[in-house]
Design a protein around this motif. Sequence first.
Motif, PDB file in Angstrom:
ATOM      1  N   UNK A 169      -2.304  -7.553   3.680  1.00  0.00           N
ATOM      2  CA  UNK A 169      -3.194  -7.927   2.877  1.00  0.00           C
ATOM      3  C   UNK A 169      -2.271  -7.955   1.306  1.00  0.00           C
ATOM      4  N   UNK A 170      -3.423  -8.687   0.754  1.00  0.00           N
ATOM      5  CA  UNK A 170      -3.031  -9.424  -0.483  1.00  0.00           C
ATOM      6  C   UNK A 170      -3.319  -7.956  -1.067  1.00  0.00           C
ATOM      7  N   UNK A 171      -3.275  -8.274  -3.043  1.00  0.00           N
ATOM      8  CA  UNK A 171      -3.602  -7.254  -3.780  1.00  0.00           C
ATOM      9  C   UNK A 171      -4.387  -6.349  -3.604  1.00  0.00           C
ATOM     10  N   UNK A 172      -5.724  -7.099  -3.444  1.00  0.00           N
ATOM     11  CA  UNK A 172      -6.634  -6.304  -2.527  1.00  0.00           C
ATOM     12  C   UNK A 172      -7.104  -5.058  -1.653  1.00  0.00           C
ATOM     13  N   UNK A 173      -6.369  -6.140  -0.601  1.00  0.00           N
ATOM     14  CA  UNK A 173      -6.183  -5.201   0.700  1.00  0.00           C
ATOM     15  C   UNK A 173      -5.388  -4.627   0.544  1.00  0.00           C
ATOM     16  N   UNK A 174      -4.381  -4.707   0.065  1.00  0.00           N
ATOM     17  CA  UNK A 174      -3.685  -2.722  -0.289  1.00  0.00           C
ATOM     18  C   UNK A 174      -4.087  -1.969  -1.262  1.00  0.00           C
ATOM     19  N   UNK A 175      -5.037  -2.585  -2.305  1.00  0.00           N
ATOM     20  CA  UNK A 175      -5.779  -1.222  -3.172  1.00  0.00           C
ATOM     21  C   UNK A 175      -6.219  -0.922  -2.329  1.00  0.00           C
ATOM     22  N   UNK A 176      -7.385  -1.464  -1.347  1.00  0.00           N
ATOM     23  CA  UNK A 176      -8.583  -0.429  -0.450  1.00  0.00           C
ATOM     24  C   UNK A 176      -7.480   0.477   0.678  1.00  0.00           C
ATOM     25  N   UNK A 177      -6.484  -0.192   1.641  1.00  0.00           N
ATOM     26  CA  UNK A 177      -5.734   0.473   2.147  1.00  0.00           C
ATOM     27  C   UNK A 177      -5.066   1.832   1.766  1.00  0.00           C
TER      28      UNK A 177
ATOM     29  N   UNK B 131       1.015  -1.038  -0.239  1.00  0.00           N
ATOM     30  CA  UNK B 131       0.028  -0.267  -0.060  1.00  0.00           C
ATOM     31  C   UNK B 131       0.766   1.321   0.332  1.00  0.00           C
ATOM     32  N   UNK B 132       2.261   1.663   0.791  1.00  0.00           N
ATOM     33  CA  UNK B 132       2.552   2.775   0.607  1.00  0.00           C
ATOM     34  C   UNK B 132       3.612   2.449  -1.023  1.00  0.00           C
ATOM     35  N   UNK B 133       3.833   1.456  -1.791  1.00  0.00           N
ATOM     36  CA  UNK B 133       4.140   2.639  -2.656  1.00  0.00           C
ATOM     37  C   UNK B 133       2.708   2.479  -3.751  1.00  0.00           C
ATOM     38  N   UNK B 134       1.672   1.905  -4.013  1.00  0.00           N
ATOM     39  CA  UNK B 134       0.816   2.252  -3.987  1.00  0.00           C
ATOM     40  C   UNK B 134       0.077   3.882  -3.447  1.00  0.00           C
ATOM     41  N   UNK B 135       0.469   4.062  -2.847  1.00  0.00           N
ATOM     42  CA  UNK B 135       0.186   5.481  -2.350  1.00  0.00           C
ATOM     43  C   UNK B 135       1.505   6.728  -3.467  1.00  0.00           C
ATOM     44  N   UNK B 136       2.885   5.876  -2.920  1.00  0.00           N
ATOM     45  CA  UNK B 136       3.583   6.660  -4.132  1.00  0.00           C
ATOM     46  C   UNK B 136       3.030   6.934  -5.983  1.00  0.00           C
ATOM     47  N   UNK B 137       2.090   5.904  -6.164  1.00  0.00           N
ATOM     48  CA  UNK B 137       2.241   5.696  -7.467  1.00  0.00           C
ATOM     49  C   UNK B 137       0.647   6.009  -8.139  1.00  0.00           C
ATOM     50  N   UNK B 138      -0.103   6.184  -6.665  1.00  0.00           N
ATOM     51  CA  UNK B 138      -1.530   6.803  -7.040  1.00  0.00           C
ATOM     52  C   UNK B 138      -0.940   8.519  -7.119  1.00  0.00           C
ATOM     53  N   UNK B 139      -0.242   8.538  -7.028  1.00  0.00           N
ATOM     54  CA  UNK B 139      -0.189  10.540  -6.514  1.00  0.00           C
ATOM     55  C   UNK B 139       0.421  10.459  -7.541  1.00  0.00           C
ATOM     56  N   UNK B 140       1.610   9.687  -7.563  1.00  0.00           N
ATOM     57  CA  UNK B 140       2.622  10.705  -9.251  1.00  0.00           C
ATOM     58  C   UNK B 140       1.626   9.934 -10.527  1.00  0.00           C
ATOM     59  N   UNK B 141       0.916   9.115 -10.704  1.00  0.00           N
ATOM     60  CA  UNK B 141      -0.384   9.389 -11.526  1.00  0.00           C
ATOM     61  C   UNK B 141      -1.094  10.346 -12.016  1.00  0.00           C
TER      62      UNK B 141
END
Length: 361
Positions: free
Chosen positions: A218-226, A67-77
Motif C-alpha cells: 500500500x501507498x498512503x491511500x491504500x494504508x488508509x483504506x485498510x 495501516x497498523x499505526x493508522x489503526x492505533x492512531x485512529x482509535x487513540x483519536x
Amino acid sequence: MKRLIHYPKMSFAPTHIRIVAHFSIALVFACASARAADSPLALKGGEKVAFLGDSITANGWNQPGGYVRLVAAGLKANGVEITPLPAGVSGNSSKDMLARLSRDVLEKKPDWVTISCGVNDVWHGDRGVALEDYKRNMTSLVDQAQAADIGVMILTATPIMEEPENAFNAKLTDYTAFLRKLAAEKHCLLADPNADALAVFSATPKPRRILTVDGVHPNPHGAELIAASVLEAFGLDDSQLSKARAAWAQIPQVWDVTVTYRGSSGAKVLSLTQALSRSEYESIEKSLTERDRPVSVPEFLQDAFRKNVDEYIKPRGSYESVDAIFDATANLEIIKKVKSNLSSQITDLLRKAPPPSDPAH
C-alpha cells in the motif's frame, strides 16, 4: 472461564468510497457505519491487539503511515488507546503464519488478533498455498486464537497488481469468499479491504497505482483504506472515522517523494527524498492543480530539484556537469543545499495553499 466476546452484527457490504482525482488520487472515505451510533466498540482501551500478516502488515507497523499505526492512531483519536503487537513478516503465507502463531501471537496473550493473509498464498504461484490447504490453515489460525480466548478479526486479502480482472485476482476471489464465510461461521469480525479496493478500481478508469506503490504494497491511500476497513469492523461510526482521518492527516513523513538527477552516463545519480504529511501533500497538490499549467506534486518536486542542481552546473555554476559534482565529492554538500531550497519552496507553497477539504464531507 473463557472471556465472553460480544461481536457486533456485521454487514459484509463494501464500505462506500468516493474518489477525488487530480493528478494523483485523494481518497475520501464516506463509510457507512455497520452499527448503531450508540453501540459499544468491540474493543476497549488498554487492550492488546496483535496484527498477524505478511509484508503488508510488517510495513503497516514499520512505516509512519502504515495501516497498523493508522489503526492505533485512529482509535487513540477516539479516546481508545491500545497496545499494538506487530506480527507481520515479509513473504509469509498462511502456512508460515500458522507455524509461528504460538510464538508471535498466542504467547503474548493479546485480547485481539487481526489476521491479514492471502496475497502470498496466491501471488507466489507454485510456492504459494492451494485453496484447500489455505482453508485448513486459516481455520486453524482462527480456532487456536479463539481457544486461547482471543477475539479475532479477519481481513480479506487486497487485490494483486491493481488489475481486478487479472489471473491473480480471479484466483483470489475464491480465497476471499472463503474468508467471508469463515468469519460468519466462526463469529469473527470481518474487515473487507478487498471489496473496498475493488470499489475504488471500479470507479476509476484504468486504475494503476492508485492504492499501492508496486501493485501489492500500500501507498498512503491504500494504508488508509485498510485502516478504515479495520476501524469500521471494530465498530467506529462515521463521526469517529472522521476523527481518525483528521488525526492521520497530521502524521508526519507519510508521503515520500523521491526526485533524481542523472549524470550523462546514467550511472551517477543525485537523489533525495522529501517526506510530507498527508495534509501537507494534499495542500500542495491543491495549490499546484489550480495553476494555469497544473502539475502533480512529484512533477513539481522533480522540476524544482533539477533547477536547483542546474544552479551548480555551468554556465550558472562552477561544475562542468553532474558527473563533475560526483568527482569533486561535493554531492553531499550540494544535496544538503538543494534540500534546504526545496524545503523553502514547499514551505512557501503551504503558506499560500488553501487547506485540503475535510475528508468527512
